[in-house]
Design a protein around this motif. Structure first.
Motif, PDB file in Angstrom:
ATOM      1  N   ASN A   1       0.672  -1.428  -0.169  1.00  0.00           N
ATOM      2  CA  ASN A   1       0.155   0.241  -0.138  1.00  0.00           C
ATOM      3  C   ASN A   1       0.566   1.431   0.081  1.00  0.00           C
ATOM      4  O   ASN A   1       0.659   1.827  -0.721  1.00  0.00           O
ATOM      5  CB  ASN A   1      -1.169  -0.073   1.526  1.00  0.00           C
ATOM      6  CG  ASN A   1      -1.993   0.584   1.448  1.00  0.00           C
ATOM      7  OD1 ASN A   1      -2.451   1.686  -0.118  1.00  0.00           O
ATOM      8  ND2 ASN A   1      -1.881   1.525   2.171  1.00  0.00           N
TER       9      ASN A   1
ATOM     10  N   LEU B   1       2.434   1.683  -3.758  1.00  0.00           N
ATOM     11  CA  LEU B   1       1.086   2.015  -4.067  1.00  0.00           C
ATOM     12  C   LEU B   1       0.711   4.054  -3.998  1.00  0.00           C
ATOM     13  O   LEU B   1       1.026   4.821  -4.967  1.00  0.00           O
ATOM     14  CB  LEU B   1       0.698   1.579  -4.203  1.00  0.00           C
ATOM     15  CG  LEU B   1       0.421   0.177  -4.848  1.00  0.00           C
ATOM     16  CD1 LEU B   1      -0.708  -0.570  -4.827  1.00  0.00           C
ATOM     17  CD2 LEU B   1       0.639   0.038  -6.315  1.00  0.00           C
ATOM     18  N   MET B   2       1.650   4.471  -3.320  1.00  0.00           N
ATOM     19  CA  MET B   2       1.200   5.330  -2.350  1.00  0.00           C
ATOM     20  C   MET B   2       2.217   6.277  -3.194  1.00  0.00           C
ATOM     21  O   MET B   2       2.097   7.262  -2.952  1.00  0.00           O
ATOM     22  CB  MET B   2       0.880   5.271  -1.172  1.00  0.00           C
ATOM     23  CG  MET B   2      -0.117   5.863  -0.180  1.00  0.00           C
ATOM     24  SD  MET B   2       0.620   6.179   1.398  1.00  0.00           S
ATOM     25  CE  MET B   2      -1.198   5.646   1.422  1.00  0.00           C
ATOM     26  N   GLY B   3       3.283   5.723  -3.419  1.00  0.00           N
ATOM     27  CA  GLY B   3       4.510   6.278  -4.349  1.00  0.00           C
ATOM     28  C   GLY B   3       5.275   6.646  -3.292  1.00  0.00           C
ATOM     29  O   GLY B   3       6.609   7.536  -3.684  1.00  0.00           O
ATOM     30  N   MET B   4       5.610   5.791  -1.981  1.00  0.00           N
ATOM     31  CA  MET B   4       6.928   6.283  -1.220  1.00  0.00           C
ATOM     32  C   MET B   4       8.042   5.594  -1.801  1.00  0.00           C
ATOM     33  O   MET B   4       8.188   4.570  -2.837  1.00  0.00           O
ATOM     34  CB  MET B   4       6.776   5.237   0.509  1.00  0.00           C
ATOM     35  CG  MET B   4       5.728   6.218   0.595  1.00  0.00           C
ATOM     36  SD  MET B   4       5.726   4.951   2.637  1.00  0.00           S
ATOM     37  CE  MET B   4       3.971   5.877   3.172  1.00  0.00           C
TER      38      MET B   4
ATOM     39  N   GLN C   1      11.159   6.947   2.068  1.00  0.00           N
ATOM     40  CA  GLN C   1      10.138   7.161   2.899  1.00  0.00           C
ATOM     41  C   GLN C   1       9.240   6.177   3.738  1.00  0.00           C
ATOM     42  O   GLN C   1       8.375   6.384   4.811  1.00  0.00           O
ATOM     43  CB  GLN C   1       8.701   7.863   1.651  1.00  0.00           C
ATOM     44  CG  GLN C   1       8.919   9.705   1.812  1.00  0.00           C
ATOM     45  CD  GLN C   1       8.168   9.521  -0.002  1.00  0.00           C
ATOM     46  OE1 GLN C   1       7.736   9.066  -0.734  1.00  0.00           O
ATOM     47  NE2 GLN C   1       8.155  11.101  -0.054  1.00  0.00           N
TER      48      GLN C   1
ATOM     49  N   HIS D   1       7.901   5.710   7.147  1.00  0.00           N
ATOM     50  CA  HIS D   1       7.290   5.413   7.748  1.00  0.00           C
ATOM     51  C   HIS D   1       6.600   4.055   8.118  1.00  0.00           C
ATOM     52  O   HIS D   1       6.215   4.135   8.181  1.00  0.00           O
ATOM     53  CB  HIS D   1       5.866   6.502   6.789  1.00  0.00           C
ATOM     54  CG  HIS D   1       6.282   8.065   6.294  1.00  0.00           C
ATOM     55  ND1 HIS D   1       6.287   8.972   7.931  1.00  0.00           N
ATOM     56  CD2 HIS D   1       6.658   8.409   5.613  1.00  0.00           C
ATOM     57  CE1 HIS D   1       6.684  10.157   6.865  1.00  0.00           C
ATOM     58  NE2 HIS D   1       6.627   9.963   5.686  1.00  0.00           N
TER      59      HIS D   1
END
Lengths: 264, 278
Positions: free
Chosen positions: A161, A164-167, A171, A175
């Motif tokens: 997830n 896919l959020m682009g981390m 990051q 996170h």
């Protein structure tokens, strides 16, 4: 929670202590058929031990020993934790490194740390650093294994997830991996702080000029059982105090974690 | 890539589909292990603003197709294109709603939604402001400061929905997102999803094992057979009028006609899957 009120629970807990002290007191001061059940020479008496503790605190010399032991514990914990976190992350993110070092990590961890004490004393002298080193070898492995596990066991769904959020990797570290590793590390915080203290006291016991371990060793050397017991009681109170501090820190940092079912 | 295949069977000038899976097959294993072909070469297109549901028995490779569209899984053969562009790596145009909990347990509901914007470089204050607005849209204003474990399953799904939609993805991929919820909550979530979807009509690929849910939500229902070598065995247009209420649309006679027609196809597959599993 367990079906009785706090006051009642506290009263029962106090009762256990009172009974234990009473048995100790009677056994060591009241002769039964001419002999003492708990001879004074080996067991001292509760009154003497309390008096000795009072004297140690009243005289003020105890604070020096306590502060030395505390310093060693804190240093061992900090250095061991930082090392454990760094290596834990490194090994978890680089499986090849982990595979190569695996037998050596196991070997080092299997070694009873007490045997390292003489080496550390030779290398680092009789001051605090040989005790810190002993504590570090204990703390390091606990933190290392937990961080390693924490990074390895990040939920694959949470990770997918986040990706896919682009981390990006940085990051993800901040996170996802870091909070996960931290929660594992904190779950072992009580153990690792406890081991830091064990390292410090055992080190002091084996050779030093100050600290709680030294105090106990010194008393033992002159068959001063009262002194040994007094040192043990102070040590136990000291551990409880540190454990309470750790719980405070833990509650602040891990608010997001669900309470275990038994506490809910 | 040694062989570049250009697959463009659409009429020239036509808009490329949002998601195009061309003869995509999915296989596991290889090397020492025997190859297990989960999905046989399958072609599926999702047009812009189209809501497509894939229905099939549990454990039949529906999710693997979705993962191929998301770029989480590399197909063994075939090509995935997103708006006409071949997909390489993760699909940045898609938002993915997982069946399992995908929220970060160490972040509050608000932080979980805001982070979706912050990773793109948005300032924290602005991201939080927008996240608050999104939590309001999914009806969770009062729960912004709760951690995931303090929310119910349905509430966590709402946070997940806000987390995905706040990035305004062009494509929405959903893998049995309401699977773990109870029947009533599923209907409420379905209606919420349709309401949110109606505002900008993203392309949606929605995987479910629940045929009723699929008919109530989608424009098109695609039936998949049971794996190994799962393939598409049916493709039905759902002409129920919109806007729909997920609970009430089930009472529509047309719904029943469609349901009967599709179920007669699906039933054999479900029986087969059940037989294989027991």
């Amino acid at each position: 929670m367990i079906g009785i009120s706090r006051t009642k629970l506290f009263a029962l807990q106090a009762l256990v202590a009172a009974v234990a002290l009473l048995i100790w007191h009677v056994g060591s001061t009241v002769p039964i058929g001419g002999t003492y059940l708990l001879p004074k020479f080996f067991f001292s008496t509760p009154g003497d031990v309390i008096a000795r503790i009072w004297k140690l605190f009243a005289g003020g010399q105890i604070w020096k020993h306590l502060s030395i032991t505390l310093t060693e514990t804190v240093l061992a914990f900090l250095i061991g934790s930082v090392g454990g976190v760094l290596f834990g992350f490194w090994f978890a993110r680089k499986p090849i490194v982990a595979a190569v070092f695996d037998p050596y990590v196991k070997m080092a961890n299997a070694l009873p740390r007490v045997v390292l004490a003489p080496i550390f004393m030779l290398w680092l002298g009789l001051g605090i650093w040989s005790k810190v080193a002993l504590g570090v070898t204990l703390v390091f492995f606990i933190v290392f294994f937990n961080v390693y596990q924490g990074v390895k066991e990040v939920s694959s769904v949470v990770l997918a997830n986040a990706r896919l959020m682009g981390m990006n990797e940085r990051q993800l570290f901040r996170h996802v991996y870091w909070p996960s590793a931290l929660s594992w590390m904190f779950s072992s915080l009580h153990t690792s702080v406890g081991f830091a203290l064990v390292g410090a006291v055992v080190g002091e016991y084996l050779g030093s000029a100050a600290g709680l371990g030294y105090l106990i060793h010194e008393a033992e050397g002159v068959f001063d059982v009262t002194g040994v017991f007094a040192g043990m009681v102070i040590l136990a109170a000291f551990v409880l105090f540190i454990d309470w501090l750790v719980t405070l820190i833990e509650n602040r940092l891990l608010v997001w974690r669900p309470q275990p079912a038994s506490h809910a | 890539m040694v062989v570049l295949r250009v697959i463009e069977r659409d009429a020239p000038g036509a808009k490329p589909p949002a998601v195009a899976l061309d003869a995509v097959s999915i296989a596991y294993g290889g090397g020492a292990q025997p190859v297990y072909e989960a999905v046989a070469p399958t072609t599926l297109r999702v047009a812009e603003s189209e809501f497509v549901a894939i229905v099939g028995p549990t454990g039949c490779g529906k999710s693997t197709l979705l993962n191929a569209a998301a770029g989480l899984l590399k197909p063994a053969s075939g090509a995935v294109s997103i708006f006409g562009e071949p997909l390489s790596g993760l699909n940045g145009k898609a938002g993915y709603l997982f069946q399992q909990d995908a929220l970060m347990p160490w972040k509050t509901a608000l932080e979980n939604v805001a982070i979706a914007l912050e990773v793109g470089g948005m300032a924290s204050a602005e991201a939080r402001k927008q996240a608050k607005a999104w939590l309001a849209r999914v009806g969770l204003s009062a729960f912004a400061d709760r951690y995931p474990h303090q929310l119910s399953g349905g509430q966590r799904k709402r946070v997940g929905l806000a987390q995905v939609l706040i990035r305004d993805p062009k494509i929405l991929l959903m893998d049995e997102p309401f699977g773990p919820l109870d029947a009533q909550t599923r209907q409420i979530m379905g209606t919420l999803l349709l309401d949110l979807w109606a505002t900008d009509r993203k392309a949606v690929l929605f995987v479910t094992h629940d045929l009723e849910e699929a008919i109530a939500l989608a424009d098109r229902v695609v039936i998949m057979s049971c794996g190994p070598k799962a393939r598409i065995i049916g493709d039905h247009a759902i002409d129920l009028p919109r806007p729909r209420d997920v609970a009430e649309v089930r009472l529509d006679p047309r719904f029943h006609t469609l349901h009967r027609a599709i179920w007669s196809e699906l039933r054999d597959e479900v029986t087969k899957a059940y037989g294989a599993a027991t």
